[in-house]
Design an enzyme around this catalytic site. Sequence first.
Site, PDB file in Angstrom:
ATOM      1  N   ASP A 295       0.849  -1.181   0.000  1.00 29.90           N
ATOM      2  CA  ASP A 295       0.000   0.000   0.000  1.00 29.90           C
ATOM      3  C   ASP A 295       0.899   1.251   0.000  1.00 29.90           C
ATOM      4  O   ASP A 295       1.916   1.277  -0.690  1.00 29.90           O
ATOM      5  CB  ASP A 295      -0.948  -0.067   1.200  1.00 29.90           C
ATOM      6  CG  ASP A 295      -2.072   0.970   1.170  1.00 29.90           C
ATOM      7  OD1 ASP A 295      -3.033   0.749   0.425  1.00 29.90           O
ATOM      8  OD2 ASP A 295      -1.962   1.972   1.878  1.00 29.90           O
TER       9      ASP A 295
ATOM     10  N   ASP B 244      -7.193  -8.364  -4.620  1.00 29.00           N
ATOM     11  CA  ASP B 244      -7.126  -7.034  -4.033  1.00 29.00           C
ATOM     12  C   ASP B 244      -8.120  -6.122  -4.746  1.00 29.00           C
ATOM     13  O   ASP B 244      -8.254  -6.170  -5.975  1.00 29.00           O
ATOM     14  CB  ASP B 244      -5.705  -6.493  -4.182  1.00 29.00           C
ATOM     15  CG  ASP B 244      -5.491  -5.160  -3.506  1.00 29.00           C
ATOM     16  OD1 ASP B 244      -6.402  -4.701  -2.782  1.00 29.00           O
ATOM     17  OD2 ASP B 244      -4.412  -4.569  -3.695  1.00 29.00           O
TER      18      ASP B 244
ATOM     19  N   HIS C 267      -6.591  -7.219   0.131  1.00 21.32           N
ATOM     20  CA  HIS C 267      -5.677  -6.085   0.152  1.00 21.32           C
ATOM     21  C   HIS C 267      -4.643  -6.123   1.278  1.00 21.32           C
ATOM     22  O   HIS C 267      -3.599  -5.483   1.168  1.00 21.32           O
ATOM     23  CB  HIS C 267      -6.490  -4.788   0.269  1.00 21.32           C
ATOM     24  CG  HIS C 267      -5.645  -3.551   0.219  1.00 21.32           C
ATOM     25  ND1 HIS C 267      -5.000  -3.142  -0.935  1.00 21.32           N
ATOM     26  CD2 HIS C 267      -5.318  -2.646   1.186  1.00 21.32           C
ATOM     27  CE1 HIS C 267      -4.324  -2.030  -0.676  1.00 21.32           C
ATOM     28  NE2 HIS C 267      -4.487  -1.699   0.592  1.00 21.32           N
TER      29      HIS C 267
END
Length: 298
Positions: free
Chosen positions: A117, A245, A273
Amino acid sequence: MNDQQSSEAERQLGLPEGSYPFESHFAEIAGAQLHYADEGDGPVLLMIHGNPTWSVLYRGLIEGLKEKYRCVAVDLAGFGLSTPPPNFSFRPEDEARLLAGLVDRLNLRQATLLAHDWGGPIGLGAAMTTGRIGRLCLGNTWAWPLNGDFHFEWFSKLMGGPIGRFGSERYLAFINLVMPSAMRRRKLSAQELDLYRAPFRAFQSRRPLHVLPWEIVASRDYLARVRDFVAGFHGPAFFIWPENDIAFRDKELARWKELLPQAGVRRLPRCGHFPWIDAPEDCLTAIKGFLAGESPAS
């Protein structure tokens, strides 16, 4: 640390005993107080979280890796126990600057960056300016401008705009809605979600949760510099890529392979995710294999 004592993080955030079983370390960097866990000995693994998490995200990996590696898991400014400097922007470039200061302060050498991320472009920004990262072990992330990609632009404008700000500040939408819906293999318990809510109990602490989505598009110049750095990175690289994701897709993985053709890939089916907590055992196996020099299983 003594298993019978609450950790500093548990005391400060009011967490159950044993939920953050690591000694807390703090460093003052450019007006910020950055908090980090520093567990184990051996080659350094620099663990950087994204939005809306903090270093507790990596507690399972730390427990599984600290016997052979030094695991340094950092809370970005405004997350976890890290206090930002006054009037801090929470922009990724400024987060990377503080992180680079910590990496230099700790004199980390030839570290492996473990991130996903926002931890990807922020950690890579610190790598770019310090020269202290020798290997990359990345999850689902990116390192280039995303302008013009509707998939990301609508998310940036929604979650970084007035609606996202309202949802983040009033309802902790990223934690209460996005995190549970992003899991595929398992369900987050109420106790686990409380770990991620804890640093953001006060309204005034929630600003980074909606600033970072806006910066997906706004930080185009910074992300272009990160892309150029990655394109010139020739060290070992590896990706742990969840196949389900909601944000990063096969399209982004293909872009990574263009930038880092030397990288191996371990794909995780039925994983969302947050791979480190959705598929922790598979992640540990893949990370250990990469660090030991094994060829990845696709």
